[in-house]
Each structure stands twice: as C-alpha cells, then as structure tokens.
Design an enzyme around this catalytic site. Structure first.
Site, PDB file in Angstrom:
ATOM      1  N   LYS A  49       0.822  -1.199   0.000  1.00 34.66           N
ATOM      2  CA  LYS A  49       0.000   0.000   0.000  1.00 34.66           C
ATOM      3  C   LYS A  49       0.860   1.255   0.000  1.00 34.66           C
ATOM      4  O   LYS A  49       0.376   2.356  -0.211  1.00 34.66           O
ATOM      5  CB  LYS A  49      -0.871   0.026   1.273  1.00 34.66           C
ATOM      6  CG  LYS A  49      -1.721  -1.196   1.493  1.00 34.66           C
ATOM      7  CD  LYS A  49      -2.295  -1.142   2.940  1.00 34.66           C
ATOM      8  CE  LYS A  49      -2.770  -2.495   3.337  1.00 34.66           C
ATOM      9  NZ  LYS A  49      -3.095  -2.568   4.759  1.00 34.66           N
ATOM     10  N   GLY A  50       2.152   1.074   0.266  1.00 40.15           N
ATOM     11  CA  GLY A  50       3.031   2.208   0.529  1.00 40.15           C
ATOM     12  C   GLY A  50       3.176   3.205  -0.604  1.00 40.15           C
ATOM     13  O   GLY A  50       3.492   4.374  -0.383  1.00 40.15           O
ATOM     14  N   ASP A 105       7.555   2.810  -2.538  1.00 42.26           N
ATOM     15  CA  ASP A 105       7.784   3.861  -1.541  1.00 42.26           C
ATOM     16  C   ASP A 105       9.258   3.982  -1.167  1.00 42.26           C
ATOM     17  O   ASP A 105       9.799   5.065  -1.057  1.00 42.26           O
ATOM     18  CB  ASP A 105       6.905   3.649  -0.288  1.00 42.26           C
ATOM     19  CG  ASP A 105       7.034   2.256   0.321  1.00 42.26           C
ATOM     20  OD1 ASP A 105       7.812   1.419  -0.192  1.00 42.26           O
ATOM     21  OD2 ASP A 105       6.339   1.982   1.325  1.00 42.26           O
ATOM     22  N   ASP A 108      14.913  -0.576   0.356  1.00 44.61           N
ATOM     23  CA  ASP A 108      15.649  -0.793   1.595  1.00 44.61           C
ATOM     24  C   ASP A 108      16.707  -1.868   1.323  1.00 44.61           C
ATOM     25  O   ASP A 108      17.751  -1.572   0.762  1.00 44.61           O
ATOM     26  CB  ASP A 108      14.638  -1.188   2.676  1.00 44.61           C
ATOM     27  CG  ASP A 108      15.234  -1.262   4.057  1.00 44.61           C
ATOM     28  OD1 ASP A 108      16.112  -0.456   4.381  1.00 44.61           O
ATOM     29  OD2 ASP A 108      14.819  -2.140   4.842  1.00 44.61           O
ATOM     30  N   LYS A 136      17.341   3.922   0.501  1.00 48.32           N
ATOM     31  CA  LYS A 136      18.264   3.809   1.641  1.00 48.32           C
ATOM     32  C   LYS A 136      19.438   2.960   1.180  1.00 48.32           C
ATOM     33  O   LYS A 136      19.499   1.757   1.474  1.00 48.32           O
ATOM     34  CB  LYS A 136      17.550   3.055   2.774  1.00 48.32           C
ATOM     35  CG  LYS A 136      16.956   3.898   3.854  1.00 48.32           C
ATOM     36  CD  LYS A 136      16.574   2.970   5.009  1.00 48.32           C
ATOM     37  CE  LYS A 136      15.343   3.414   5.698  1.00 48.32           C
ATOM     38  NZ  LYS A 136      14.852   2.397   6.654  1.00 48.32           N
ATOM     39  N   PHE A 157      14.473   4.692  10.518  1.00 48.03           N
ATOM     40  CA  PHE A 157      13.125   4.247  10.159  1.00 48.03           C
ATOM     41  C   PHE A 157      12.241   5.466   9.932  1.00 48.03           C
ATOM     42  O   PHE A 157      12.044   6.274  10.824  1.00 48.03           O
ATOM     43  CB  PHE A 157      12.540   3.336  11.241  1.00 48.03           C
ATOM     44  CG  PHE A 157      11.372   2.556  10.730  1.00 48.03           C
ATOM     45  CD1 PHE A 157      11.565   1.406   9.982  1.00 48.03           C
ATOM     46  CD2 PHE A 157      10.080   2.988  10.956  1.00 48.03           C
ATOM     47  CE1 PHE A 157      10.492   0.696   9.476  1.00 48.03           C
ATOM     48  CE2 PHE A 157       8.996   2.288  10.453  1.00 48.03           C
ATOM     49  CZ  PHE A 157       9.200   1.138   9.712  1.00 48.03           C
ATOM     50  N   ASP A 164       4.640   3.197   6.578  1.00 45.60           N
ATOM     51  CA  ASP A 164       3.958   2.938   7.854  1.00 45.60           C
ATOM     52  C   ASP A 164       4.898   2.392   8.915  1.00 45.60           C
ATOM     53  O   ASP A 164       5.993   1.912   8.627  1.00 45.60           O
ATOM     54  CB  ASP A 164       2.838   1.909   7.639  1.00 45.60           C
ATOM     55  CG  ASP A 164       3.377   0.505   7.422  1.00 45.60           C
ATOM     56  OD1 ASP A 164       4.215   0.320   6.499  1.00 45.60           O
ATOM     57  OD2 ASP A 164       2.998  -0.414   8.173  1.00 45.60           O
ATOM     58  N   ARG A 170       0.704   6.267   7.492  1.00 46.42           N
ATOM     59  CA  ARG A 170       0.753   6.342   6.028  1.00 46.42           C
ATOM     60  C   ARG A 170       0.157   7.651   5.522  1.00 46.42           C
ATOM     61  O   ARG A 170       0.504   8.124   4.450  1.00 46.42           O
ATOM     62  CB  ARG A 170      -0.039   5.194   5.394  1.00 46.42           C
ATOM     63  CG  ARG A 170       0.551   3.820   5.599  1.00 46.42           C
ATOM     64  CD  ARG A 170      -0.163   2.823   4.688  1.00 46.42           C
ATOM     65  NE  ARG A 170       0.022   1.443   5.079  1.00 46.42           N
ATOM     66  CZ  ARG A 170       1.043   0.675   4.703  1.00 46.42           C
ATOM     67  NH1 ARG A 170       1.990   1.160   3.943  1.00 46.42           N
ATOM     68  NH2 ARG A 170       1.121  -0.584   5.083  1.00 46.42           N
TER      69      ARG A 170
HETATM   70  P1  IMP Z   1      13.090  -4.288   1.005  1.00 44.69           P
HETATM   71  O1  IMP Z   1      12.638  -5.550   0.317  1.00 44.69           O
HETATM   72  O2  IMP Z   1      13.953  -4.597   2.194  1.00 44.69           O
HETATM   73  O3  IMP Z   1      13.755  -3.298   0.082  1.00 44.69           O
HETATM   74  O4  IMP Z   1      11.810  -3.685   1.685  1.00 44.69           O
HETATM   75  C1  IMP Z   1      11.060  -2.703   1.172  1.00 44.69           C
HETATM   76  C2  IMP Z   1       9.828  -2.504   2.042  1.00 44.69           C
HETATM   77  O5  IMP Z   1      10.172  -2.451   3.449  1.00 44.69           O
HETATM   78  C3  IMP Z   1       9.221  -1.184   1.708  1.00 44.69           C
HETATM   79  O6  IMP Z   1       8.283  -1.318   0.675  1.00 44.69           O
HETATM   80  C4  IMP Z   1       8.606  -0.777   3.020  1.00 44.69           C
HETATM   81  O7  IMP Z   1       7.308  -1.303   3.118  1.00 44.69           O
HETATM   82  C5  IMP Z   1       9.456  -1.422   4.093  1.00 44.69           C
HETATM   83  N1  IMP Z   1      10.395  -0.443   4.679  1.00 44.69           N
HETATM   84  C6  IMP Z   1      11.733  -0.418   4.558  1.00 44.69           C
HETATM   85  N2  IMP Z   1      12.273   0.620   5.228  1.00 44.69           N
HETATM   86  C7  IMP Z   1      11.244   1.290   5.775  1.00 44.69           C
HETATM   87  C8  IMP Z   1      11.143   2.485   6.596  1.00 44.69           C
HETATM   88  O8  IMP Z   1      12.121   3.176   6.944  1.00 44.69           O
HETATM   89  N3  IMP Z   1       9.892   2.854   6.959  1.00 44.69           N
HETATM   90  C9  IMP Z   1       8.781   2.165   6.597  1.00 44.69           C
HETATM   91  N4  IMP Z   1       8.829   1.064   5.844  1.00 44.69           N
HETATM   92  C10 IMP Z   1      10.049   0.620   5.430  1.00 44.69           C
END
Ligand code: IMP
Length: 184
Positions: A49-50, A105, A108, A136, A157, A164, A170
C-alpha cells in the site's frame, strides 16, 4: 478516532510535502521524456500500500497517456534471504509485452523490488523500470537499483507519505522520523 494527532509521534520532518511535490514534478518530467523518446506508453504499477500517495502525486504530472494498475505482494515466511514474494492481489491488466514502471515507496534491502521486477519479466513484460520515492542505499542487501529515485535517506526508520509503522502514519503528508518512545 483517537484524539491525539499522529504528528505528535514525529521527532523530525526530513522531507516536506512541498519538497515531495516538487520532486514528483521533476521525476515525472524526466520519466516522461525517457519514455516519449522511445514512443512508449508505460504501464505504471503501484506496489500496495506504501506507493499510493506517491503514485497519486507523480501521475498528476504526466501529460501523455499512461496505464495504471496496482499489485500487492508479501514475502514468503522464512525466505528472507531469497526474497521470494507471493502475490496477494494481482494486476487487473496484462503486463505481457508492456513497458512496466514499478512505483515503490522505498528501496531498503532491495529484496522486494528484485523479486517483483523478476515477476514482471516472468509475466512477459517487455521492459521493467523502477521509480522509488525514497532510497536507503546503506541498507542494500541485493544488487538492485531504482531507475528513478526521489530522495536518498539515511539508515533511519521513516514514516509518512505512504510509509507505515504497524500500518500507522501512512497518511502523514511528509516524511518524518518517529520518536524513539514509539518503538519502545
Ligand atoms: P526491502 O525488500 O527490504 O527493500 O523492503 C522494502 C519494504 O520495506 C518497503 O516497501 C517498506 O514497506 C518497508 N520499509 C523499509 N524501510 C522502511 C522504513 O524506513 N519505513 C517504513 N517502511 C520501510
């Protein structure tokens, strides 16, 4: 509804609503120019949903035809390192032979996007690009980059503008850092 505004939980606003709007204009212009050069109508796919607030803002600044759709995925239990995802809500449209622009969104570790990008190629997409509001880079665990990034953020974070913490925050119109006491 709770009587305490959620903005009370924010320690610091790191990206304002105005800055996000301005960056969305710039990103849309850049993305549109790139696709226009190739004469392509992209299928713009928001990851639920982000991505919702970012996608809503971004697509307002496209002046040529696009298609939009949404997909919802989640990670398989216990496969964190492989980054396998399962589809909770699939696209309504076909992505076969389409030029897909994934809207996310935040990148990470990169695991989600790496898996989702592959998913679209498996579905027969012609090409897959990624636009992410936030990046990030210090947290990356797999080799993937967004083609278009709104803002790089430090390893903290962040919430708001779609992001969220336990499904909350959100709807904040900016990106902020949560007060530590919220986690404790
Ligand atoms: P990844 O697969 O580790 O890149 O995760 C991405 C997902 O983790 C994003 O779509 C977010 O939903 C969540 N996420 C990662 N970092 C943050 C943060 O700082 N705040 C909120 N959600 C995050």
């Amino acid at each position: 509804m709770s009587d305490t505004p959620i903005s009370n939980d924010i320690k610091e606003i790191i990206i304002s609503e105005k800055n996000i709007e301005q960056r969305c204009r710039e990103l849309a212009a850049q993305i549109e120019a790139d696709y226009e050069n190739d004469g392509i109508t992209p299928l713009v796919v928001g990851l639920l949903k982000g991505s919702v607030p970012f996608m809503s803002e971004l697509i307002k600044y496209f002046h040529h035809a696009i298609e939009i759709d949404f997909i919802s995925v989640s990670s398989y239990e216990g496969t964190e390192s492989s980054g396998d995802v399962k589809i909770d809500k699939d696209l309504d449209l076909s992505s076969r032979n389409k030029n897909v622009l994934i809207v996310e969104d935040i990148v990470d570790t990169g695991r989600t996007l790496k898996a989702v990008k592959q998913l679209f190629y498996n579905k027969g997409a012609n090409e897959v690009r990624i636009v992410s509001l936030l990046d990030k880079p210090d947290r990356r665990k797999v080799d993937i980059e967004a083609d278009y990034v709104g803002f790089k953020v430090p390893d903290a974070f962040v919430v708001g503008y779609g992001l969220d913490y336990n499904q909350k925050y959100r709807n904040l119109p900016y990106i902020g850092i949560l007060k530590e006491e919220i986690y404790e």
